[in-house]
Design a protein around this motif. Structure first.
Motif, PDB file in Angstrom:
ATOM      1  N   LEU A  53       0.824  -1.213   0.000  1.00  0.00           N
ATOM      2  CA  LEU A  53       0.000   0.000   0.000  1.00  0.00           C
ATOM      3  C   LEU A  53       0.860   1.265   0.000  1.00  0.00           C
ATOM      4  CD1 LEU A  53      -2.814  -1.138   2.446  1.00  0.00           C
ATOM      5  CD2 LEU A  53      -2.949  -0.954  -0.054  1.00  0.00           C
ATOM      6  N   ALA A  54       1.953   1.249   0.737  1.00  0.00           N
ATOM      7  CA  ALA A  54       2.844   2.408   0.797  1.00  0.00           C
ATOM      8  C   ALA A  54       3.526   2.691  -0.536  1.00  0.00           C
ATOM      9  CB  ALA A  54       3.899   2.203   1.886  1.00  0.00           C
ATOM     10  N   HIS A  55       3.671   1.644  -1.358  1.00  0.00           N
ATOM     11  CA  HIS A  55       4.347   1.793  -2.646  1.00  0.00           C
ATOM     12  C   HIS A  55       3.389   1.773  -3.837  1.00  0.00           C
ATOM     13  CE1 HIS A  55       7.718   0.926  -0.005  1.00  0.00           C
ATOM     14  NE2 HIS A  55       8.450   1.552  -0.903  1.00  0.00           N
ATOM     15  N   GLY A  56       2.087   1.799  -3.553  1.00  0.00           N
ATOM     16  CA  GLY A  56       1.099   1.912  -4.623  1.00  0.00           C
ATOM     17  C   GLY A  56       0.759   0.620  -5.338  1.00  0.00           C
ATOM     18  N   TYR A  57       1.012  -0.508  -4.694  1.00  0.00           N
ATOM     19  CA  TYR A  57       0.703  -1.808  -5.291  1.00  0.00           C
ATOM     20  C   TYR A  57      -0.481  -2.450  -4.578  1.00  0.00           C
ATOM     21  CZ  TYR A  57       5.423  -1.440  -7.250  1.00  0.00           C
ATOM     22  OH  TYR A  57       6.545  -1.018  -7.904  1.00  0.00           O
ATOM     23  N   THR A  58      -1.125  -3.367  -5.266  1.00  0.00           N
ATOM     24  CA  THR A  58      -2.181  -4.168  -4.668  1.00  0.00           C
ATOM     25  C   THR A  58      -1.512  -5.232  -3.790  1.00  0.00           C
ATOM     26  OG1 THR A  58      -3.507  -3.861  -6.647  1.00  0.00           O
ATOM     27  CG2 THR A  58      -4.145  -5.669  -5.179  1.00  0.00           C
ATOM     28  N   PRO A  59      -1.934  -5.354  -2.518  1.00  0.00           N
ATOM     29  CA  PRO A  59      -1.282  -6.325  -1.627  1.00  0.00           C
ATOM     30  C   PRO A  59      -1.249  -7.747  -2.195  1.00  0.00           C
ATOM     31  CG  PRO A  59      -2.608  -4.837  -0.341  1.00  0.00           C
ATOM     32  CD  PRO A  59      -2.898  -4.522  -1.789  1.00  0.00           C
ATOM     33  N   ARG A  60      -2.319  -8.179  -2.813  1.00  0.00           N
ATOM     34  CA  ARG A  60      -2.347  -9.545  -3.360  1.00  0.00           C
ATOM     35  C   ARG A  60      -1.326  -9.712  -4.482  1.00  0.00           C
ATOM     36  NH1 ARG A  60      -1.417 -14.032  -2.923  1.00  0.00           N
ATOM     37  NH2 ARG A  60      -2.312 -15.564  -4.290  1.00  0.00           N
ATOM     38  N   THR A  61      -1.139  -8.681  -5.290  1.00  0.00           N
ATOM     39  CA  THR A  61      -0.164  -8.745  -6.377  1.00  0.00           C
ATOM     40  C   THR A  61       1.251  -8.872  -5.816  1.00  0.00           C
ATOM     41  OG1 THR A  61      -1.610  -7.431  -7.791  1.00  0.00           O
ATOM     42  CG2 THR A  61       0.703  -7.572  -8.442  1.00  0.00           C
ATOM     43  N   VAL A  62       1.538  -8.146  -4.746  1.00  0.00           N
ATOM     44  CA  VAL A  62       2.864  -8.233  -4.114  1.00  0.00           C
ATOM     45  C   VAL A  62       3.075  -9.628  -3.534  1.00  0.00           C
ATOM     46  CG1 VAL A  62       4.320  -7.360  -2.239  1.00  0.00           C
ATOM     47  CG2 VAL A  62       3.052  -5.761  -3.680  1.00  0.00           C
ATOM     48  N   GLN A  63       2.081 -10.164  -2.843  1.00  0.00           N
ATOM     49  CA  GLN A  63       2.193 -11.523  -2.288  1.00  0.00           C
ATOM     50  C   GLN A  63       2.469 -12.537  -3.403  1.00  0.00           C
ATOM     51  OE1 GLN A  63       2.305 -12.885   0.646  1.00  0.00           O
ATOM     52  NE2 GLN A  63       1.631 -11.253   1.993  1.00  0.00           N
ATOM     53  N   LYS A  64       1.716 -12.423  -4.488  1.00  0.00           N
ATOM     54  CA  LYS A  64       1.879 -13.359  -5.612  1.00  0.00           C
ATOM     55  C   LYS A  64       3.279 -13.222  -6.213  1.00  0.00           C
ATOM     56  CE  LYS A  64      -0.374 -14.781  -9.883  1.00  0.00           C
ATOM     57  NZ  LYS A  64      -1.450 -14.487 -10.833  1.00  0.00           N
ATOM     58  N   CYS A  65       3.724 -11.993  -6.393  1.00  0.00           N
ATOM     59  CA  CYS A  65       5.053 -11.753  -6.959  1.00  0.00           C
ATOM     60  C   CYS A  65       6.141 -12.361  -6.077  1.00  0.00           C
ATOM     61  CB  CYS A  65       5.266 -10.245  -7.116  1.00  0.00           C
ATOM     62  SG  CYS A  65       6.878  -9.808  -7.788  1.00  0.00           S
ATOM     63  N   ILE A  66       6.058 -12.136  -4.784  1.00  0.00           N
ATOM     64  CA  ILE A  66       7.050 -12.689  -3.857  1.00  0.00           C
ATOM     65  C   ILE A  66       7.036 -14.216  -3.904  1.00  0.00           C
ATOM     66  CG2 ILE A  66       7.588 -12.990  -1.399  1.00  0.00           C
ATOM     67  CD1 ILE A  66       6.706 -10.053  -1.014  1.00  0.00           C
ATOM     68  N   ASN A  67       5.858 -14.805  -3.927  1.00  0.00           N
ATOM     69  CA  ASN A  67       5.750 -16.272  -3.943  1.00  0.00           C
ATOM     70  C   ASN A  67       6.252 -16.887  -5.240  1.00  0.00           C
ATOM     71  OD1 ASN A  67       4.729 -16.465  -1.338  1.00  0.00           O
ATOM     72  ND2 ASN A  67       2.625 -16.220  -2.028  1.00  0.00           N
ATOM     73  N   ILE A  68       6.148 -16.173  -6.343  1.00  0.00           N
ATOM     74  CA  ILE A  68       6.584 -16.702  -7.642  1.00  0.00           C
ATOM     75  C   ILE A  68       8.056 -16.395  -7.916  1.00  0.00           C
ATOM     76  CG2 ILE A  68       6.292 -16.488 -10.152  1.00  0.00           C
ATOM     77  CD1 ILE A  68       3.319 -15.945  -9.628  1.00  0.00           C
ATOM     78  N   HIS A  69       8.510 -15.216  -7.500  1.00  0.00           N
ATOM     79  CA  HIS A  69       9.823 -14.737  -7.921  1.00  0.00           C
ATOM     80  C   HIS A  69      10.851 -14.595  -6.812  1.00  0.00           C
ATOM     81  CE1 HIS A  69       8.379 -14.226 -11.928  1.00  0.00           C
ATOM     82  NE2 HIS A  69       7.395 -13.448 -11.521  1.00  0.00           N
ATOM     83  N   ALA A  70      10.657 -15.268  -5.704  1.00  0.00           N
ATOM     84  CA  ALA A  70      11.696 -15.273  -4.668  1.00  0.00           C
ATOM     85  C   ALA A  70      12.980 -15.818  -5.290  1.00  0.00           C
ATOM     86  CB  ALA A  70      11.263 -16.135  -3.485  1.00  0.00           C
ATOM     87  N   PRO A  71      14.141 -15.300  -4.886  1.00  0.00           N
ATOM     88  CA  PRO A  71      15.404 -15.717  -5.500  1.00  0.00           C
ATOM     89  C   PRO A  71      15.631 -17.226  -5.566  1.00  0.00           C
ATOM     90  CG  PRO A  71      15.785 -13.835  -4.104  1.00  0.00           C
ATOM     91  CD  PRO A  71      14.342 -14.254  -3.898  1.00  0.00           C
ATOM     92  N   GLU A  72      15.076 -17.986  -4.616  1.00  0.00           N
ATOM     93  CA  GLU A  72      15.299 -19.437  -4.625  1.00  0.00           C
ATOM     94  C   GLU A  72      14.783 -20.106  -5.906  1.00  0.00           C
ATOM     95  OE1 GLU A  72      12.943 -21.824  -1.859  1.00  0.00           O
ATOM     96  OE2 GLU A  72      11.523 -20.173  -1.730  1.00  0.00           O
ATOM     97  N   TYR A  73      13.805 -19.505  -6.561  1.00  0.00           N
ATOM     98  CA  TYR A  73      13.216 -20.117  -7.753  1.00  0.00           C
ATOM     99  C   TYR A  73      13.949 -19.766  -9.032  1.00  0.00           C
ATOM    100  CZ  TYR A  73       9.491 -20.978  -4.462  1.00  0.00           C
ATOM    101  OH  TYR A  73       8.780 -21.365  -3.363  1.00  0.00           O
ATOM    102  N   GLU A  74      14.755 -18.693  -9.021  1.00  0.00           N
ATOM    103  CA  GLU A  74      15.517 -18.268 -10.193  1.00  0.00           C
ATOM    104  C   GLU A  74      14.650 -18.199 -11.441  1.00  0.00           C
ATOM    105  OE1 GLU A  74      19.092 -20.577 -10.537  1.00  0.00           O
ATOM    106  OE2 GLU A  74      19.722 -20.073  -8.516  1.00  0.00           O
ATOM    107  N   THR A  75      13.448 -17.668 -11.287  1.00  0.00           N
ATOM    108  CA  THR A  75      12.533 -17.565 -12.419  1.00  0.00           C
ATOM    109  C   THR A  75      12.740 -16.264 -13.168  1.00  0.00           C
ATOM    110  OG1 THR A  75      10.854 -16.577 -10.991  1.00  0.00           O
ATOM    111  CG2 THR A  75      10.727 -18.960 -11.344  1.00  0.00           C
TER     112      THR A  75
END
Length: 76
Positions: free
Chosen positions: A25-47
């Motif tokens: 919210l502080a950075h102007g993003y939808t909370p669900r979109t941020v959660q999804k992004c973190i879950n998909i693109h965390a460095p461990e996945y190297e996606t």
């Protein structure tokens, strides 16, 4: 602290005073979109980060946390 997993990202945000929701919210993003992004693109996945919004989220998270989270990022 090494930030590798989605859980590590969330813990690092908490250390700097943010929940994922408050950071989004502080950075102007939808909370669900941020959660999804973190879950998909965390460095461990190297996606490959696809989509401008996900790339921006990871860049902003990297800036907030002072680490490079774009390990799998490249240009489309």
């Amino acid at each position: 602290m090494d930030i590798v997993t989605a859980r590590d990202i969330r813990a690092a945000l908490m250390k700097v005073g943010f929940s994922c929701r408050s950071w989004a919210l502080a950075h102007g993003y939808t909370p669900r979109t941020v959660q999804k992004c973190i879950n998909i693109h965390a460095p461990e996945y190297e996606t490959k980060i696809k989509g401008k919004e996900y790339r921006l989220i990871m860049q902003d998270l990297s800036h907030t946390l002072g680490v490079n989270l774009n390990t799998g990022a490249n240009d489309d």
